[in-house]
Design a protein around this motif. Structure first.
Motif, short mmCIF file in Angstrom:
data_model
loop_
_atom_site.label_atom_id
_atom_site.label_comp_id
_atom_site.label_asym_id
_atom_site.label_seq_id
_atom_site.Cartn_x
_atom_site.Cartn_y
_atom_site.Cartn_z
N GLN A 1 3.01 22.53 -4.01
CA GLN A 1 3.54 21.32 -4.63
C GLN A 1 3.42 20.12 -3.69
N ILE A 2 3.76 20.30 -2.44
CA ILE A 2 3.73 19.18 -1.51
C ILE A 2 2.29 18.76 -1.22
N LEU A 3 1.37 19.72 -1.12
CA LEU A 3 -0.03 19.38 -0.87
C LEU A 3 -0.66 18.70 -2.08
N THR A 4 -0.30 19.14 -3.27
CA THR A 4 -0.80 18.50 -4.49
C THR A 4 -0.28 17.07 -4.58
N SER A 5 0.98 16.87 -4.25
CA SER A 5 1.55 15.52 -4.26
C SER A 5 0.87 14.62 -3.23
N LEU A 6 0.54 15.19 -2.08
CA LEU A 6 -0.15 14.40 -1.05
C LEU A 6 -1.54 13.98 -1.51
N GLU A 7 -2.22 14.86 -2.24
CA GLU A 7 -3.55 14.51 -2.75
C GLU A 7 -3.47 13.37 -3.76
N ASN A 8 -2.38 13.33 -4.52
CA ASN A 8 -2.22 12.30 -5.55
C ASN A 8 -1.64 11.00 -5.00
N CYS A 9 -1.18 11.03 -3.75
CA CYS A 9 -0.59 9.84 -3.12
C CYS A 9 -1.70 8.89 -2.67
N ASP A 10 -1.36 7.61 -2.60
CA ASP A 10 -2.31 6.62 -2.09
C ASP A 10 -2.15 6.52 -0.57
N LEU A 11 -2.87 7.36 0.14
CA LEU A 11 -2.81 7.36 1.60
C LEU A 11 -4.14 6.88 2.16
N SER A 12 -4.09 6.21 3.28
CA SER A 12 -5.32 5.76 3.92
C SER A 12 -6.03 6.95 4.57
N ASP A 13 -7.28 6.74 4.94
CA ASP A 13 -8.04 7.81 5.58
C ASP A 13 -7.42 8.24 6.90
N ALA A 14 -6.88 7.28 7.64
CA ALA A 14 -6.25 7.60 8.92
C ALA A 14 -5.00 8.45 8.70
N GLU A 15 -4.24 8.16 7.67
CA GLU A 15 -3.04 8.95 7.37
C GLU A 15 -3.41 10.36 6.94
N ILE A 16 -4.46 10.46 6.13
CA ILE A 16 -4.90 11.79 5.69
C ILE A 16 -5.40 12.60 6.88
N GLN A 17 -6.14 11.98 7.78
CA GLN A 17 -6.62 12.67 8.98
C GLN A 17 -5.46 13.13 9.84
N SER A 18 -4.43 12.31 9.95
CA SER A 18 -3.25 12.68 10.72
C SER A 18 -2.56 13.90 10.11
N ILE A 19 -2.45 13.91 8.80
CA ILE A 19 -1.83 15.05 8.11
C ILE A 19 -2.68 16.31 8.30
N GLU A 20 -3.99 16.15 8.20
CA GLU A 20 -4.88 17.30 8.38
C GLU A 20 -4.82 17.84 9.80
N GLN A 21 -4.69 16.95 10.80
CA GLN A 21 -4.53 17.41 12.18
C GLN A 21 -3.22 18.17 12.34
N GLN A 22 -2.18 17.71 11.68
CA GLN A 22 -0.90 18.42 11.75
C GLN A 22 -1.03 19.80 11.13
N LEU A 23 -1.73 19.91 10.01
CA LEU A 23 -1.95 21.21 9.38
C LEU A 23 -2.76 22.13 10.30
N ASP A 24 -3.74 21.57 11.00
CA ASP A 24 -4.51 22.36 11.96
C ASP A 24 -3.61 22.87 13.08
N GLY A 25 -2.68 22.04 13.50
CA GLY A 25 -1.78 22.42 14.59
C GLY A 25 -0.88 23.59 14.23
N PHE A 26 -0.62 23.78 12.96
CA PHE A 26 0.21 24.90 12.53
C PHE A 26 -0.53 26.23 12.57
N GLY A 27 -1.84 26.21 12.64
CA GLY A 27 -2.62 27.45 12.69
C GLY A 27 -2.54 28.25 11.41
N LEU A 28 -2.55 27.58 10.30
CA LEU A 28 -2.43 28.27 9.01
C LEU A 28 -3.69 29.04 8.65
N ASN A 29 -4.82 28.63 9.19
CA ASN A 29 -6.10 29.19 8.80
C ASN A 29 -6.44 30.47 9.55
N SER A 30 -5.64 30.84 10.54
CA SER A 30 -5.96 32.05 11.30
C SER A 30 -5.81 33.28 10.41
#
Length: 151
Positions: free
Chosen positions: A31-60
């Motif tokens: 739900q939160i990721l879907t809402s983020l995709e629908n939000c009007d965020l700049s590219d820099a904000e999206i990159q910051s969020i993606e870096q935070q997701l990388d930091g969590f190590g969810l993809n391991s």
């Protein structure tokens, strides 16, 4: 990890499990990721969020339990609130109820204690929660009007 990759990852995890508590936390992430995709965020904000997701190590590929994902969800939610002032639905209402009950107990013991002690505490809790609810609802409506509410 892009927002779409994270969304696909949690949908995949949700489809693989049958444990209700795990499904619930995965759905919160979805739900939160879907809402983020629908939000009007700049590219820099999206990159910051993606870096935070990388930091969590969810993809391991290691298996992570519900406790890890719950803690990660809380950290991610706090990150969005602190960095972008984005909150989830009823965030301030829940906060207001908790704080109102806490301060209501103190108010009931100190101020309304001339009544029977348990009656004073009960009135204090009720009054505190009512005031906290009103303040929380007001803050939630302001966040929604400003476009800072995700869900």
């Amino acid at each position: 990890m892009t927002l779409q990759n994270a969304l696909d990852h949690f949908k995949n995890l949700e489809s693989k499990t049958t444990i209700k508590s795990e499904i619930k936390i995965y759905q919160k992430f979805i739900q939160i990721l879907t809402s983020l995709e629908n939000c009007d965020l700049s590219d820099a904000e999206i990159q910051s969020i993606e870096q935070q997701l990388d930091g969590f190590g969810l993809n391991s590929n290691s298996t992570k339990n519900r406790k890890y994902f719950t803690r990660t969800y809380d950290l991610f939610q706090n990150y969005l609130k602190d960095t972008f002032a984005l909150t989830i639905k009823d965030y301030y209402t829940n906060m207001g109820l908790g704080l109102g009950a806490s301060f209501g107990i103190i108010f009931g013991i100190v101020v309304i204690s001339n009544l029977e002690r348990s009656l004073g505490i009960s009135f204090g809790i009720a009054l505190g929660m009512l005031i906290g609810l009103a303040i929380g609802r007001n803050l939630d409506s302001q966040a929604k009007a400003a476009g800072k509410m995700l869900l």
